[in-house]
Design a protein around this motif. Structure first.
Motif, PDB file in Angstrom:
ATOM      1  N   SER A 181       0.814  -1.216   0.000  1.00 43.63           N
ATOM      2  CA  SER A 181       0.000   0.000   0.000  1.00 43.63           C
ATOM      3  C   SER A 181       0.850   1.270   0.000  1.00 43.63           C
ATOM      4  O   SER A 181       0.404   2.318  -0.440  1.00 43.63           O
ATOM      5  N   ASN A 182       2.101   1.163   0.483  1.00 41.42           N
ATOM      6  CA  ASN A 182       2.980   2.335   0.485  1.00 41.42           C
ATOM      7  C   ASN A 182       3.763   2.496  -0.813  1.00 41.42           C
ATOM      8  O   ASN A 182       4.614   3.374  -0.934  1.00 41.42           O
ATOM      9  N   GLY A 183       3.467   1.622  -1.795  1.00 49.57           N
ATOM     10  CA  GLY A 183       4.116   1.694  -3.096  1.00 49.57           C
ATOM     11  C   GLY A 183       5.340   0.828  -3.247  1.00 49.57           C
ATOM     12  O   GLY A 183       5.838   0.641  -4.368  1.00 49.57           O
ATOM     13  N   ASN A 184       5.857   0.298  -2.135  1.00 47.87           N
ATOM     14  CA  ASN A 184       6.982  -0.632  -2.246  1.00 47.87           C
ATOM     15  C   ASN A 184       6.516  -1.955  -2.832  1.00 47.87           C
ATOM     16  O   ASN A 184       5.316  -2.229  -2.908  1.00 47.87           O
ATOM     17  N   VAL A 185       7.466  -2.781  -3.219  1.00 51.55           N
ATOM     18  CA  VAL A 185       7.163  -4.067  -3.848  1.00 51.55           C
ATOM     19  C   VAL A 185       7.790  -5.184  -3.019  1.00 51.55           C
ATOM     20  O   VAL A 185       8.917  -5.050  -2.524  1.00 51.55           O
ATOM     21  N   ILE A 186       7.055  -6.291  -2.853  1.00 51.13           N
ATOM     22  CA  ILE A 186       7.612  -7.481  -2.213  1.00 51.13           C
ATOM     23  C   ILE A 186       7.720  -8.588  -3.244  1.00 51.13           C
ATOM     24  O   ILE A 186       6.883  -8.717  -4.132  1.00 51.13           O
ATOM     25  N   THR A 187       8.797  -9.367  -3.111  1.00 54.19           N
ATOM     26  CA  THR A 187       9.044 -10.482  -4.027  1.00 54.19           C
ATOM     27  C   THR A 187       9.316 -11.745  -3.233  1.00 54.19           C
ATOM     28  O   THR A 187       9.922 -11.709  -2.158  1.00 54.19           O
ATOM     29  N   GLY A 188       8.862 -12.871  -3.763  1.00 55.51           N
ATOM     30  CA  GLY A 188       9.154 -14.180  -3.181  1.00 55.51           C
ATOM     31  C   GLY A 188       9.902 -15.018  -4.194  1.00 55.51           C
ATOM     32  O   GLY A 188       9.557 -15.027  -5.377  1.00 55.51           O
ATOM     33  N   SER A 189      10.919 -15.745  -3.732  1.00 59.19           N
ATOM     34  CA  SER A 189      11.859 -16.358  -4.675  1.00 59.19           C
ATOM     35  C   SER A 189      12.201 -17.799  -4.327  1.00 59.19           C
ATOM     36  O   SER A 189      12.039 -18.249  -3.189  1.00 59.19           O
ATOM     37  N   ASP A 190      12.748 -18.476  -5.339  1.00 63.18           N
ATOM     38  CA  ASP A 190      13.288 -19.813  -5.133  1.00 63.18           C
ATOM     39  C   ASP A 190      14.518 -19.791  -4.239  1.00 63.18           C
ATOM     40  O   ASP A 190      14.986 -20.844  -3.801  1.00 63.18           O
ATOM     41  N   ASP A 191      15.078 -18.618  -3.941  1.00 62.36           N
ATOM     42  CA  ASP A 191      16.221 -18.556  -3.030  1.00 62.36           C
ATOM     43  C   ASP A 191      15.789 -18.576  -1.569  1.00 62.36           C
ATOM     44  O   ASP A 191      16.594 -18.355  -0.658  1.00 62.36           O
ATOM     45  N   LYS A 192      14.476 -18.831  -1.329  1.00 55.54           N
ATOM     46  CA  LYS A 192      13.869 -19.026  -0.007  1.00 55.54           C
ATOM     47  C   LYS A 192      13.634 -17.725   0.755  1.00 55.54           C
ATOM     48  O   LYS A 192      13.259 -17.753   1.932  1.00 55.54           O
ATOM     49  N   THR A 193      13.858 -16.591   0.107  1.00 61.94           N
ATOM     50  CA  THR A 193      13.685 -15.312   0.790  1.00 61.94           C
ATOM     51  C   THR A 193      12.537 -14.500   0.210  1.00 61.94           C
ATOM     52  O   THR A 193      12.084 -14.740  -0.912  1.00 61.94           O
ATOM     53  N   ILE A 194      12.109 -13.530   1.007  1.00 62.15           N
ATOM     54  CA  ILE A 194      11.165 -12.497   0.585  1.00 62.15           C
ATOM     55  C   ILE A 194      11.907 -11.172   0.723  1.00 62.15           C
ATOM     56  O   ILE A 194      12.600 -10.947   1.729  1.00 62.15           O
ATOM     57  N   LYS A 195      11.780 -10.321  -0.275  1.00 57.72           N
ATOM     58  CA  LYS A 195      12.481  -9.040  -0.222  1.00 57.72           C
ATOM     59  C   LYS A 195      11.498  -7.899  -0.441  1.00 57.72           C
ATOM     60  O   LYS A 195      10.527  -8.030  -1.195  1.00 57.72           O
ATOM     61  N   VAL A 196      11.783  -6.788   0.246  1.00 63.12           N
ATOM     62  CA  VAL A 196      10.971  -5.573   0.122  1.00 63.12           C
ATOM     63  C   VAL A 196      11.823  -4.521  -0.587  1.00 63.12           C
ATOM     64  O   VAL A 196      12.966  -4.260  -0.181  1.00 63.12           O
ATOM     65  N   TRP A 197      11.236  -3.911  -1.634  1.00 63.14           N
ATOM     66  CA  TRP A 197      12.007  -3.022  -2.507  1.00 63.14           C
ATOM     67  C   TRP A 197      11.342  -1.665  -2.659  1.00 63.14           C
ATOM     68  O   TRP A 197      10.117  -1.561  -2.718  1.00 63.14           O
ATOM     69  N   ASN A 198      12.184  -0.646  -2.772  1.00 64.42           N
ATOM     70  CA  ASN A 198      11.747   0.635  -3.305  1.00 64.42           C
ATOM     71  C   ASN A 198      12.061   0.581  -4.791  1.00 64.42           C
ATOM     72  O   ASN A 198      13.229   0.656  -5.194  1.00 64.42           O
ATOM     73  N   VAL A 199      11.027   0.416  -5.604  1.00 58.89           N
ATOM     74  CA  VAL A 199      11.283   0.199  -7.034  1.00 58.89           C
ATOM     75  C   VAL A 199      11.552   1.506  -7.778  1.00 58.89           C
ATOM     76  O   VAL A 199      11.977   1.484  -8.927  1.00 58.89           O
ATOM     77  N   GLU A 200      11.309   2.637  -7.108  1.00 58.97           N
ATOM     78  CA  GLU A 200      11.610   3.911  -7.764  1.00 58.97           C
ATOM     79  C   GLU A 200      13.113   4.111  -7.930  1.00 58.97           C
ATOM     80  O   GLU A 200      13.573   4.669  -8.917  1.00 58.97           O
ATOM     81  N   ASN A 201      13.870   3.636  -6.933  1.00 58.48           N
ATOM     82  CA  ASN A 201      15.323   3.782  -7.043  1.00 58.48           C
ATOM     83  C   ASN A 201      16.064   2.445  -6.998  1.00 58.48           C
ATOM     84  O   ASN A 201      17.288   2.407  -7.030  1.00 58.48           O
ATOM     85  N   GLY A 202      15.296   1.346  -6.882  1.00 59.75           N
ATOM     86  CA  GLY A 202      15.903   0.016  -6.936  1.00 59.75           C
ATOM     87  C   GLY A 202      16.598  -0.425  -5.672  1.00 59.75           C
ATOM     88  O   GLY A 202      17.376  -1.399  -5.701  1.00 59.75           O
ATOM     89  N   THR A 203      16.334   0.229  -4.530  1.00 60.45           N
ATOM     90  CA  THR A 203      17.023  -0.143  -3.300  1.00 60.45           C
ATOM     91  C   THR A 203      16.279  -1.250  -2.547  1.00 60.45           C
ATOM     92  O   THR A 203      15.041  -1.291  -2.525  1.00 60.45           O
ATOM     93  N   LEU A 204      17.067  -2.135  -1.940  1.00 54.00           N
ATOM     94  CA  LEU A 204      16.523  -3.199  -1.113  1.00 54.00           C
ATOM     95  C   LEU A 204      16.283  -2.654   0.280  1.00 54.00           C
ATOM     96  O   LEU A 204      17.205  -2.156   0.939  1.00 54.00           O
ATOM     97  N   LEU A 205      15.046  -2.740   0.767  1.00 55.79           N
ATOM     98  CA  LEU A 205      14.693  -2.201   2.077  1.00 55.79           C
ATOM     99  C   LEU A 205      14.802  -3.243   3.179  1.00 55.79           C
ATOM    100  O   LEU A 205      15.177  -2.935   4.308  1.00 55.79           O
ATOM    101  N   ARG A 206      14.464  -4.500   2.852  1.00 57.04           N
ATOM    102  CA  ARG A 206      14.464  -5.531   3.894  1.00 57.04           C
ATOM    103  C   ARG A 206      14.425  -6.914   3.253  1.00 57.04           C
ATOM    104  O   ARG A 206      13.792  -7.103   2.210  1.00 57.04           O
TER     105      ARG A 206
END
Length: 616
Positions: free
Chosen positions: A489-514
């Motif tokens: 809802s805040n505009g960030n993006v979450i991804t789930g992967s075969d590497d067993k992790t979930i990541k939270v991203w600021n897609v405007e600048n491409g930075t990994l948040l968590r």
């Protein structure tokens, strides 16, 4: 002595199908025995040689008693409110819980004391590694009677409603004793290994737990086995009987199981301990408490199940499950069908057939139609009211894995053929093709600015201009496939992967948040909950609820017997999941929020405000 002046807040955790309300940590070794005091506080005995009294609401050890010179195997609460303990040091000790003073020490056993309980006549009975039971007069601390007959250590004892005594022993037997003369009335044989725990059911039958991994229900009148309860994969250490006669067992397999004594069926399994469950006991409020080799005690509420219900009907993996605007549930499956379900009666309203292969994804369009994407490379548009196929859109040369609808009603499909395609669902016309440079597209999401994000086989996030199909940005996100992607809802993006992790991203600048770490296998699906937390499904067969602020796991839901392939939230706040076990499950997660703060400035045992000092 320590004055505690801080706030403690706790979460209600869910594991397996049931929540544990709280976890008490403070012992430095395994917790062998637990019991409840009249004021609702908890007493525990540990391998660390100590006895602790806990305020369960504030999760604080109020007092610690030290006096035994070895493991405290057993604790019990006497009718006068005092505590009695038995130890590796061969003694029993009676304690005043108010001030921690030692009232009396009972000596007489020639080896470890494994178990103690109070009898209805106010005497106590203990069982020992010396193969005997002893009945004690607490007024003068003398042994009234010694019961001899077992050929191995006595690990459990209980008083029957008849006044007789039952004991369980490492000689694999249960004995029924007359406490008045110490004679053996009957010996029950049937377990193939040590009997660790015995208890009485309301109808007078006996239940036992054994190193042979089973529980048995016995008729004490003739000594026959009525029923054997199998389900634990290792030793059963402890059994207790609830007020409704359900049986609770704790095991070396780290699990607590709840059983129906009438037919022997398993009602539920509680997971949460990280090592052997050594003791289980019932509390006066209906909850149960467990002690474990993981050094913690946990309190469980059996009335709050996370799992609401299960929908069965698909004959293949359920790849997608979500709710429609009319509150029905829609699912797509490896079996090539789409099913619409009524969540009230849990029946299939309609089955949509027409795809030639597995249906990988399904969404509802704003105009009320259904769009589906399949392994057959086609996108199909359906009328959900009558199940009629309106249109087949062909254009992809390989499987379609994902679909999203744009604000203007057009749809985009992502495919294993390395392209994304923009379609007009009203006439099936292809508007635009996005080429992903030989990278299969597994996940799609529409960003808040109207552009689109895709997740790929190579682990990249790509941001696209939906008006001209141009690639705006590539984010090297994961070391393996991105299976799922969602916009918060805040505009960030979450991804789930075969590497067993979930990541939270600021897609405007491409930075990994968590980065969220906790699943032990591929993360197949992620979504945001209405409270801002995150839900994920994994090939480790579990669903996890995450705190979006700090990335910690709030809860783990287990119940699927195979991979969890999709997760989503329903309108009522519940979570729905689809699995390769061919089922859909609906989960209640309402209880997974903070409940109360415990002020330690003034802590009282019963209301979480207690004045004074805490003996640690």
């Amino acid at each position: 002595m320590l004055i505690l002046k801080f706030l403690i807040s706790f979460l209600i955790f869910s594991n397996g199908h049931c929540q544990y309300l709280l976890s008490l940590a403070g012992h430095s070794e395994g917790v062998y025995s637990v019991a409840e005091l009249p004021d609702g506080s908890i007493v525990s005995g540990s391998e660390d040689g100590s006895i602790k009294i806990w305020n369960p609401e504030c999760q604080i050890a109020l007092k610690t008693f030290r006096g035994h010179s070895g493991v405290v195997y057993t604790v019990a609460v006497l009718s006068n409110g005092n505590i009695i303990s038995g130890s590796f040091d061969r003694s029993l000790k009676i304690w005043n819980p108010s001030d921690g003073s030692l009232v009396k020490t009972l000596t007489g056993h020639s080896s470890y004391v494994f178990v103690v309980t109070e009898l209805s006549n106010k005497n106590v009975i203990s069982g020992s590694y010396d193969n005997t039971l002893k009945i004690w007069n607490l007024i003068d601390g003398t042994v009234s009677r010694t019961l001899s007959g077992h050929s191995a250590p006595v690990y459990s004892v209980a008083e029957l409603s008849s006044g007789n005594i039952i004991s369980g022993s490492w000689d694999n037997t249960i004995k029924i004793w007359n406490p008045n003369d110490g004679t053996v009335i009957r010996t029950l044989t049937g377990h193939s290994s040590y009997v660790n725990s015995v208890a009485e059911l309301s109808n007078g039958n006996i239940v036992s737990g054994s190193y042979d991994n089973t529980l048995k229900i016995w008729n004490p009148l003739n000594g026959t086995v009525i029923r054997t309860l199998s389900g634990h994969s290792s030793f059963v250490y402890s059994v207790t009987v609830l007020s409704d006669d359900q049986i609770v067992s704790g095991s070396r397999d780290k699990l607590i199981k709840v059983w129906n004594p009438l037919d022997g069926t398993l009602i539920k399994t509680l997971t949460g301990h990280s090592s052997f469950v050594l003791s289980v006991a019932k509390l006066s409020n209906g909850n149960i408490i467990s002690g474990s080799d993981d050094k913690t005690l946990k309190i469980w509420n059996l009335d709050n199940d996370a799992l609401n219900y299960t929908l069965t009907g698909h004959t293949g993996y359920v790849y997608s499950a979500r709710q429609l605007s009319n509150e029905n549930i829609i699912s797509s499956s490896e079996d090539g069908t789409i099913k619409i379900w009524n969540p009230n009666d849990r029946m299939v309203v309609r089955t949509l057939t027409g795809h030639a292969s597995a249906v990988n994804c399904v969404i509802e369009l704003k105009i009320g139609l259904i769009a589906s994407g399949s392994e057959d490379g086609a996108v199909k548009i359906w009328n959900q009211n009558d199940g009629r196929l309106i249109r087949t859109i062909a254009g992809h040369s390989r499987a379609v894995y994902s679909l999203v609808e744009l604000p203007n009603g057009n749809i985009i499909s992502g495919s294993d053929d390395t392209t994304l395609k923009l379609w007009n669902p009203n006439n099936g016309d292809l508007i635009l093709t996005f080429v992903d440079n030989n990278d299969a597209v597994f996940a799609l999401a529409v960003l808040n600015d109207g552009n689109m994000a895709s997740g790929s086989l190579e682990g990249n996030i790509k941001i696209w201009n939906v008006n001209n199909g141009m690639l705006i940005r590539t984010i090297e996100a994961h070391s393996s496939f991105i299976n799922s992607l969602a916009v918060l809802s805040n505009g960030n993006v979450i991804t789930g992967s075969d590497d067993k992790t979930i990541k939270v991203w600021n897609v405007e600048n491409g930075t990994l948040l968590r980065t969220l770490v906790g699943h032990s296998s591929y993360v197949s699906s992620v979504a945001e909950l209405s409270n801002g937390n995150i839900v994920s499904g994994s090939y480790d067969n579990s669903i996890k609820i995450w705190n979006s602020d700090d990335g910690t796991v709030i809860s783990t839901l287990t119940g699927h017997s195979s991979f969890v392939l999709s997760v989503a939230q329903l309108m009522n706040g519940n979570v729905i999941s689809g699995s390769s076990d061919n089922t859909i499950k609906v989960w209640n997660i309402d209880f997974m929020s903070p409940t109360f703060n415990c002020s330690m400035t003034t802590i009282r045992t019963t209301s979480c405000t207690y004045s004074g000092t805490i003996n640690s």
